[in-house]
Scaffold this motif. Structure first.
Motif, PDB file in Angstrom:
ATOM      1  N   THR A  19     -28.874 -66.998 -49.060  1.00  0.00           N
ATOM      2  CA  THR A  19     -27.581 -65.977 -49.520  1.00  0.00           C
ATOM      3  C   THR A  19     -26.198 -66.797 -48.817  1.00  0.00           C
ATOM      4  O   THR A  19     -25.266 -66.318 -49.172  1.00  0.00           O
ATOM      5  N   HIS A  20     -26.641 -68.080 -48.083  1.00  0.00           N
ATOM      6  CA  HIS A  20     -25.213 -68.600 -47.594  1.00  0.00           C
ATOM      7  C   HIS A  20     -25.301 -69.958 -47.243  1.00  0.00           C
ATOM      8  O   HIS A  20     -26.111 -70.433 -46.302  1.00  0.00           O
ATOM      9  N   GLU A  21     -24.623 -70.869 -47.674  1.00  0.00           N
ATOM     10  CA  GLU A  21     -24.624 -72.365 -47.376  1.00  0.00           C
ATOM     11  C   GLU A  21     -23.271 -72.852 -47.170  1.00  0.00           C
ATOM     12  O   GLU A  21     -22.309 -72.419 -48.200  1.00  0.00           O
ATOM     13  N   HIS A  22     -22.937 -73.874 -46.754  1.00  0.00           N
ATOM     14  CA  HIS A  22     -21.840 -74.596 -46.526  1.00  0.00           C
ATOM     15  C   HIS A  22     -21.924 -76.190 -47.133  1.00  0.00           C
ATOM     16  O   HIS A  22     -21.048 -76.960 -46.756  1.00  0.00           O
ATOM     17  N   LEU A  23     -23.099 -76.401 -47.993  1.00  0.00           N
ATOM     18  CA  LEU A  23     -23.421 -77.639 -48.219  1.00  0.00           C
ATOM     19  C   LEU A  23     -22.379 -78.314 -49.237  1.00  0.00           C
ATOM     20  O   LEU A  23     -21.811 -77.635 -50.108  1.00  0.00           O
ATOM     21  N   LEU A 211     -17.437 -61.901 -52.749  1.00  0.00           N
ATOM     22  CA  LEU A 211     -16.114 -62.376 -51.940  1.00  0.00           C
ATOM     23  C   LEU A 211     -16.625 -62.749 -50.703  1.00  0.00           C
ATOM     24  O   LEU A 211     -17.927 -62.179 -50.304  1.00  0.00           O
ATOM     25  N   LYS A 212     -15.851 -63.485 -49.726  1.00  0.00           N
ATOM     26  CA  LYS A 212     -16.293 -63.779 -48.652  1.00  0.00           C
ATOM     27  C   LYS A 212     -15.056 -63.709 -47.661  1.00  0.00           C
ATOM     28  O   LYS A 212     -13.974 -64.493 -47.924  1.00  0.00           O
ATOM     29  N   CYS A 213     -15.313 -63.180 -46.432  1.00  0.00           N
ATOM     30  CA  CYS A 213     -14.062 -63.022 -45.398  1.00  0.00           C
ATOM     31  C   CYS A 213     -14.711 -63.546 -44.146  1.00  0.00           C
ATOM     32  O   CYS A 213     -15.601 -63.038 -43.553  1.00  0.00           O
ATOM     33  N   PHE A 313     -22.981 -60.329 -42.068  1.00  0.00           N
ATOM     34  CA  PHE A 313     -23.554 -61.789 -41.745  1.00  0.00           C
ATOM     35  C   PHE A 313     -24.128 -61.794 -40.454  1.00  0.00           C
ATOM     36  O   PHE A 313     -23.657 -61.257 -39.474  1.00  0.00           O
ATOM     37  N   HIS A 314     -25.004 -62.806 -40.237  1.00  0.00           N
ATOM     38  CA  HIS A 314     -25.534 -63.233 -38.935  1.00  0.00           C
ATOM     39  C   HIS A 314     -26.275 -62.144 -38.143  1.00  0.00           C
ATOM     40  O   HIS A 314     -25.956 -62.471 -36.987  1.00  0.00           O
ATOM     41  N   MET A 315     -26.640 -61.237 -38.748  1.00  0.00           N
ATOM     42  CA  MET A 315     -27.407 -60.155 -37.950  1.00  0.00           C
ATOM     43  C   MET A 315     -26.447 -59.566 -36.991  1.00  0.00           C
ATOM     44  O   MET A 315     -26.883 -58.628 -36.112  1.00  0.00           O
ATOM     45  N   GLY A 369     -29.220 -70.174 -45.056  1.00  0.00           N
ATOM     46  CA  GLY A 369     -29.345 -71.524 -44.053  1.00  0.00           C
ATOM     47  C   GLY A 369     -28.311 -71.760 -43.421  1.00  0.00           C
ATOM     48  O   GLY A 369     -28.246 -72.246 -42.308  1.00  0.00           O
ATOM     49  N   ASP A 370     -26.879 -71.566 -43.929  1.00  0.00           N
ATOM     50  CA  ASP A 370     -25.813 -71.612 -43.145  1.00  0.00           C
ATOM     51  C   ASP A 370     -25.334 -73.214 -42.728  1.00  0.00           C
ATOM     52  O   ASP A 370     -24.834 -72.993 -41.655  1.00  0.00           O
ATOM     53  N   TYR A 371     -25.906 -74.156 -43.294  1.00  0.00           N
ATOM     54  CA  TYR A 371     -25.829 -75.327 -42.779  1.00  0.00           C
ATOM     55  C   TYR A 371     -24.753 -76.009 -43.689  1.00  0.00           C
ATOM     56  O   TYR A 371     -24.486 -75.888 -44.856  1.00  0.00           O
TER      57      TYR A 371
END
Ligand SMILES: [Zn+2]
Length: 429
Positions: A19-23, A211-213, A313-315, A369-371
């Motif tokens: 659901t989420h990466e910064h690659l 969207l993302k905030c 996000f992030h629990m 992954g958020d990496y």
């Protein structure tokens, strides 16, 4: 076979949604990277600092122009202190399974670096790590390329709304307005720019799926209801003589403007039935105000914008129970465990065991992954698959439900829930 073994086998065979990466795109990765400069971009570097590494020591460790041996020596005591955290274990798994190095230490660091560089030189590293080793079918990348262009697998995209809610200079607003054929002179023009930008990109046909905030890095998540005149007064500050010239330095938007624009973004999301991913919980880096990120601060938005979907996000870590209450209570609030399995593997397991008692199983996405570097995704997904298998095995052992239901929930968490929430079916055919 015991329940854990059966569940782990089932989960290891799943092709999952991330659901989420910064690659970065593979072609954009820095040419001169080595193992330490890339692996210490974020996360584990923060644990090294937390363990006592100085800022200068970290800058030295990241400098691929300097001797690897000397840089390793500078971080070694802190590495040793932190290597059993979730971040440390994620890297250890990547070293073992991607490069065949069983323990990262003074004896192995140079060989690990040689293998790391050889894999990059060969090409196809993303395909190998994401698709083959990690079993990721599709990853939602934060953020979309600007200006937007269509790209191939494995990415879909989130559109950041930070610059619209919290602009920092008139020249940036003018440029964004030009993209949407709006001349920005008033708050109304800025709202029109924002609406057009969102509706043009997140249109149900492109690869931009939400969207993302991430404003919890810089302010509290309580967005008050503001009168238009107060918002307009804050907006007009950007046109004060001291701010207006393009060469003047950037400027912090007033809270009234941010509050107003966050409500406006939620309204556009509500009208278009869009998903907004929101950063809650722990902020990356060393040092911030954790209370700013408490997801309960968003409750007024959940109540007012019932047609929007909020993917938190992030629990919410450490606000795990609070997040569970919100997801239980609101139809439009969803739990996203991205980043969570490496922040604390134990917290992730514990949270899931608790949530599955309180929250319907269609409300939780298990993995993002958020990496910023691809090797980390491998270690993270392996920890995530293990954690979910362990949490579900515990539910089977305590009689909450049977093995078949546990397998079904595992598939929902890793595949079906994110697929349905973000409407990814059309991208996966
Ligand atoms: Zn992130």
């Amino acid at each position: 076979m015991d329940a854990f073994g059966a569940l782990y086998d089932h989960i290891q065979a799943l092709r999952i949604i991330d659901t989420h990466e910064h690659l970065p795109f593979e072609s954009d990765r820095p040419r001169d990277a080595d193992i330490l400069s890339e692996w210490l971009i974020h996360y584990f570097s923060c644990d090294l600092v937390s363990a006592g590494l100085s800022d200068a020591g970290l800058a030295f460790a990241r400098d691929s122009g300097k001797s690897l041996k000397e840089r390793w020596a500078a971080v070694a005591p802190y590495w040793r202190a932190a290597e059993s955290t979730g971040y440390g274990r994620s890297l250890a798994l990547a070293a073992r399974d991607l490069y065949g190095v069983d323990h990262i230490d003074a004896k192995s660091i140079e060989e690990l670096d040689r293998r790391f560089k050889a894999a990059r030189a060969k090409g196809g590293h993303y395909q190998f790590v994401l698709k083959e080793k990690s079993g990721v079918d599709l990853a939602i990348r934060d953020a979309m390329p600007t200006p937007y262009r269509e790209t191939d697998d494995p990415f879909a995209f989130a559109m950041s709304v930070n610059d619209f809610i919290s602009p920092t200079h008139y020249c940036d607003m003018r440029a964004l307005g030009e993209e949407e054929v709006v001349k920005v002179h008033s708050l109304g023009d800025w709202m029109e720019t924002t609406r057009r930008h969102i509706e043009r990109h997140v249109d149900g046909r492109s690869r931009v799926v939400c969207l993302k905030c991430s404003l919890a890095y810089q302010r509290g998540l309580r967005f008050d209801k503001i009168t238009q005149s107060d918002a307009e007064r804050a907006f007009n500050e950007f046109f004060a003589d001291r701010n207006l010239p393009d060469w003047r330095s950037s400027f912090k938007a007033g809270k009234a403007l941010e509050d107003w624009m966050m409500h406006f973004v939620c309204r556009v999301a509500d009208e278009n039935h869009l998903v907004i991913q929101i950063h809650t919980g722990l902020q990356e880096g060393n040092g911030n105000f954790i209370a700013d990120s408490n997801p309960t601060l968003l409750s007024n938005l959940f109540l007012e914008y019932q047609g929007a979907k909020f993917d938190l996000f992030h629990m919410g870590y450490p606000y795990i129970m609070e997040l569970g209450v919100l997801a239980k209570n609101f139809r439009n609030v969803f739990i996203d465990m991205c980043w969570g399995h490496i922040v604390s593997p134990e917290a992730a397991r514990r949270a899931l065991v608790e949530w599955l008692d309180a929250v319907p199983a269609n409300k939780i996405s298990a993995f993002g992954g958020d990496y910023c570097f691809v090797d980390g995704v491998y270690g993270h997904q392996l920890l995530a698959r293990r954690n979910v298998a362990q949490a579900l095995a515990q539910k089977v052992a305590d009689g909450s439900f049977g093995l078949d239901r546990a397998r079904e929930i595992a598939t929902w968490l890793f595949v079906d829930n994110p697929k349905h929430l973000f409407g990814l079916e059309r991208l996966l055919e």
